[in-house]
Scaffold this motif. Structure first.
Motif, PDB file in Angstrom:
ATOM      1  N   THR A  21       0.788  -1.233   0.000  1.00 29.26           N
ATOM      2  CA  THR A  21       0.000   0.000   0.000  1.00 29.26           C
ATOM      3  C   THR A  21       0.823   1.289   0.000  1.00 29.26           C
ATOM      4  N   HIS A  22       1.983   1.314   0.679  1.00 35.29           N
ATOM      5  CA  HIS A  22       2.791   2.540   0.801  1.00 35.29           C
ATOM      6  C   HIS A  22       1.961   3.698   1.367  1.00 35.29           C
ATOM      7  N   LEU A  23       1.170   3.399   2.388  1.00 33.02           N
ATOM      8  CA  LEU A  23       0.310   4.415   3.011  1.00 33.02           C
ATOM      9  C   LEU A  23       0.640   4.671   4.473  1.00 33.02           C
ATOM     10  N   MET A  24       1.357   3.762   5.123  1.00 30.27           N
ATOM     11  CA  MET A  24       1.502   3.834   6.575  1.00 30.27           C
ATOM     12  C   MET A  24       2.333   5.031   7.024  1.00 30.27           C
ATOM     13  N   ASN A  25       3.211   5.524   6.170  1.00 24.69           N
ATOM     14  CA  ASN A  25       4.085   6.629   6.547  1.00 24.69           C
ATOM     15  C   ASN A  25       3.590   7.978   6.031  1.00 24.69           C
ATOM     16  N   LYS A  26       2.324   8.020   5.613  1.00 28.82           N
ATOM     17  CA  LYS A  26       1.729   9.272   5.158  1.00 28.82           C
ATOM     18  C   LYS A  26       0.771   9.810   6.216  1.00 28.82           C
ATOM     19  N   ASN A  27       0.630  11.110   6.252  1.00 29.16           N
ATOM     20  CA  ASN A  27      -0.240  11.728   7.254  1.00 29.16           C
ATOM     21  C   ASN A  27      -1.694  11.823   6.813  1.00 29.16           C
ATOM     22  N   THR A  28      -1.974  11.451   5.564  1.00 33.97           N
ATOM     23  CA  THR A  28      -3.352  11.457   5.092  1.00 33.97           C
ATOM     24  C   THR A  28      -4.059  10.184   5.547  1.00 33.97           C
ATOM     25  N   SER A  29      -5.370  10.254   5.672  1.00 39.33           N
ATOM     26  CA  SER A  29      -6.135   9.105   6.140  1.00 39.33           C
ATOM     27  C   SER A  29      -6.134   7.998   5.088  1.00 39.33           C
ATOM     28  N   PRO A  30      -5.847   6.756   5.511  1.00 38.85           N
ATOM     29  CA  PRO A  30      -5.877   5.637   4.571  1.00 38.85           C
ATOM     30  C   PRO A  30      -7.243   4.985   4.447  1.00 38.85           C
ATOM     31  N   ALA A  31      -8.250   5.522   5.126  1.00 38.72           N
ATOM     32  CA  ALA A  31      -9.519   4.815   5.292  1.00 38.72           C
ATOM     33  C   ALA A  31     -10.172   4.459   3.956  1.00 38.72           C
ATOM     34  N   LYS A  32     -10.271   5.421   3.046  1.00 37.44           N
ATOM     35  CA  LYS A  32     -10.978   5.152   1.790  1.00 37.44           C
ATOM     36  C   LYS A  32     -10.254   4.098   0.966  1.00 37.44           C
TER      37      LYS A  32
END
Length: 440
Positions: free
Chosen positions: A38-49
């Motif tokens: 995913t490459h999402l865990m280190n971002k400050n934006t919400s991964p929910a969607k």
């Protein structure tokens, strides 16, 4: 043979029930893992969607990076990033099992050097202990480092140092009370070809971890390996080599924690339709190797706007979360990947035709495509079927199971039909076999 079957059916009911429960448990453990990087865990934006979309597509697991440099931002000071907590909380909400990579170096220890020296390896171990202890209730899989072999896939000492680090790190992870699946390797295609994976297995690394992870990309290979069919033929050879190197010549549990096909224009890529077709074919072909436990598609989102760069176009989704055909195809095939078991005895690979049979108890299906020119093939039902052939065409995945308009022709209790196939797999319903002959 009939007498043996009748004798088995006369077991006391409690024993029969226990056997059924054990079979169900084994089936659950053997379920093929559909994963996505995913490459999402280190971002400050919400991964929910994004994670909601993965859950809707039938994805089981998500892979991301627990950077050592983030967990130890100052020498000796350990912390868990708030974005990690947010991400992991969302994965639980959407029933996705996280796989975290432990690695990438730290600037305070030989300037991001690999943990080959004892002092760096000990510091890495402290980071591993801290992260896995803090996240023990949230993470199902850990992968020790990422693509260690990329720097030097041929030096035996390089592989040995990695094996030593894996042994130490795995012991620290096992100290957690909650059981976790530990993977090691993350071996690149080059490392697979040049013997790095072999050396890991020979070193006894599987005494400490649950499986060997591979990154078998072939999209830029010039040796005609860059199709799913040639890819799986190569992987089968690699698999046999690893088995020969293993203790007692047993199959090595393999986890394809990065794999994908880009949708870029030009070099190494194809359009979004080709990407979707290759996704479906590679996921189905991966199931033909029983010790491949799962495959994680890399990645969830395109990494950039340049449609000529392969590295920016692996995503199931565009950067704005709009859906690509590969996402719809994965959503269409995930129930089959989860619920049906590959039947090697009844499957056929003839020239460029792939006719793979799968079973769910007595329910039978065929997944059929050709890597060559479109053609018509004869298929046989497993029971007497009236009406028309029904199938899911992964070329048009959004339509789901459709009536093809092609009639079953039945004579003397046997039914067959002529079905057109092309480069997109069709998941064809074959009916129900008599219970006595159904796969467990």
């Amino acid at each position: 043979m009939p007498i043996m079957r009748l004798t088995r059916l006369r077991r006391p009911f409690p024993l029969l029930l226990l056997g059924l429960l054990l079979n169900c448990a084994a089936s659950a453990d053997d379920t093929f893992i559909i994963g996505v990087d995913t490459h999402l865990m280190n971002k400050n934006t919400s991964p929910a969607k994004a994670l909601q979309l993965l859950q809707a597509a039938g994805v089981d697991s998500v892979r991301d990076d627990a950077y050592w440099s983030s967990a130890e931002p100052r020498r000796g000071l350990m912390k868990i990033e708030p974005s990690w907590r947010t991400y992991l909380d969302q994965t639980q909400e959407h029933q996705l099992r996280p796989l975290l990579v432990l690695g990438y170096g730290n600037p305070f220890y030989d300037n991001y050097a690999k943990p080959r020296k004892p002092i760096v390896r000990d510091a890495y171990g402290n980071y591993v202990s801290f992260v896995t202890r803090q996240l023990s209730d949230n993470v199902d899989f850990y992968e020790i480092w990422n693509e260690w072999d990329k720097e030097n896939p041929v030096n035996p000492a390089f592989a040995k140092d990695y094996s030593v680090m894996v042994e130490e790190a795995s012991k620290r992870i096992r100290a957690n009370q909650r059981p976790m699946v530990i993977l090691a390797g993350a071996v690149t295609s080059q490392g697979m070809d040049l013997g790095f994976a072999d050396r890991l297995v020979e070193s006894g690394i599987l005494n400490y971890v649950d499986g060997l992870s591979l990154h078998p990309y072939v999209h830029c290979r010039s040796d005609e390996r860059n199709t799913p069919e040639n890819w799986i033929a190569w992987l089968r050879r690699i698999n046999e080599d690893l088995k020969d190197k293993s203790k007692n010549k047993t199959a090595v549990p393999l986890y394809l924690t990065e794999m994908g096909w880009p949708s870029n224009e030009g070099r190494c890529g194809g359009n979004e339709k080709i990407q979707a077709a290759f996704l479906a074919r590679s996921f189905f072909l991966a199931q033909t190797v029983p010790n491949i436990k799962g495959m994680w598609w890399n990645g969830l989102l395109n990494d950039g706007p340049d449609n000529t760069d392969p590295e920016q176009n692996f995503g199931l989704l565009n950067q704005d979360l709009s859906i690509k055909q590969a996402y719809l195809t994965l959503k269409a095939i995930s129930p089959t990947l989860h619920e049906f078991r590959y039947d090697v005895e009844k499957s056929r690979e003839i020239d460029s035709q792939y006719l793979l049979r799968f079973a769910r108890g007595s329910d039978q299906i065929m997944v059929a495509w050709t890597a060559g020119y479109p053609r018509s093939i004869k298929i046989d039902a497993t029971s007497v079927l009236g009406g028309n052939v029904h199938y899911i065409d992964t070329r048009e995945p959004q339509k789901g199971l459709v009536d093809s308009g092609i009639p079953w022709i039945c004579n003397e209790g046997r039914c067959s039909a002529q079905v057109p196939i092309d480069d997109f797999p069709k998941i064809i319903t074959l009916g129900t076999r008599p219970a006595l002959f159904a796969l467990p």
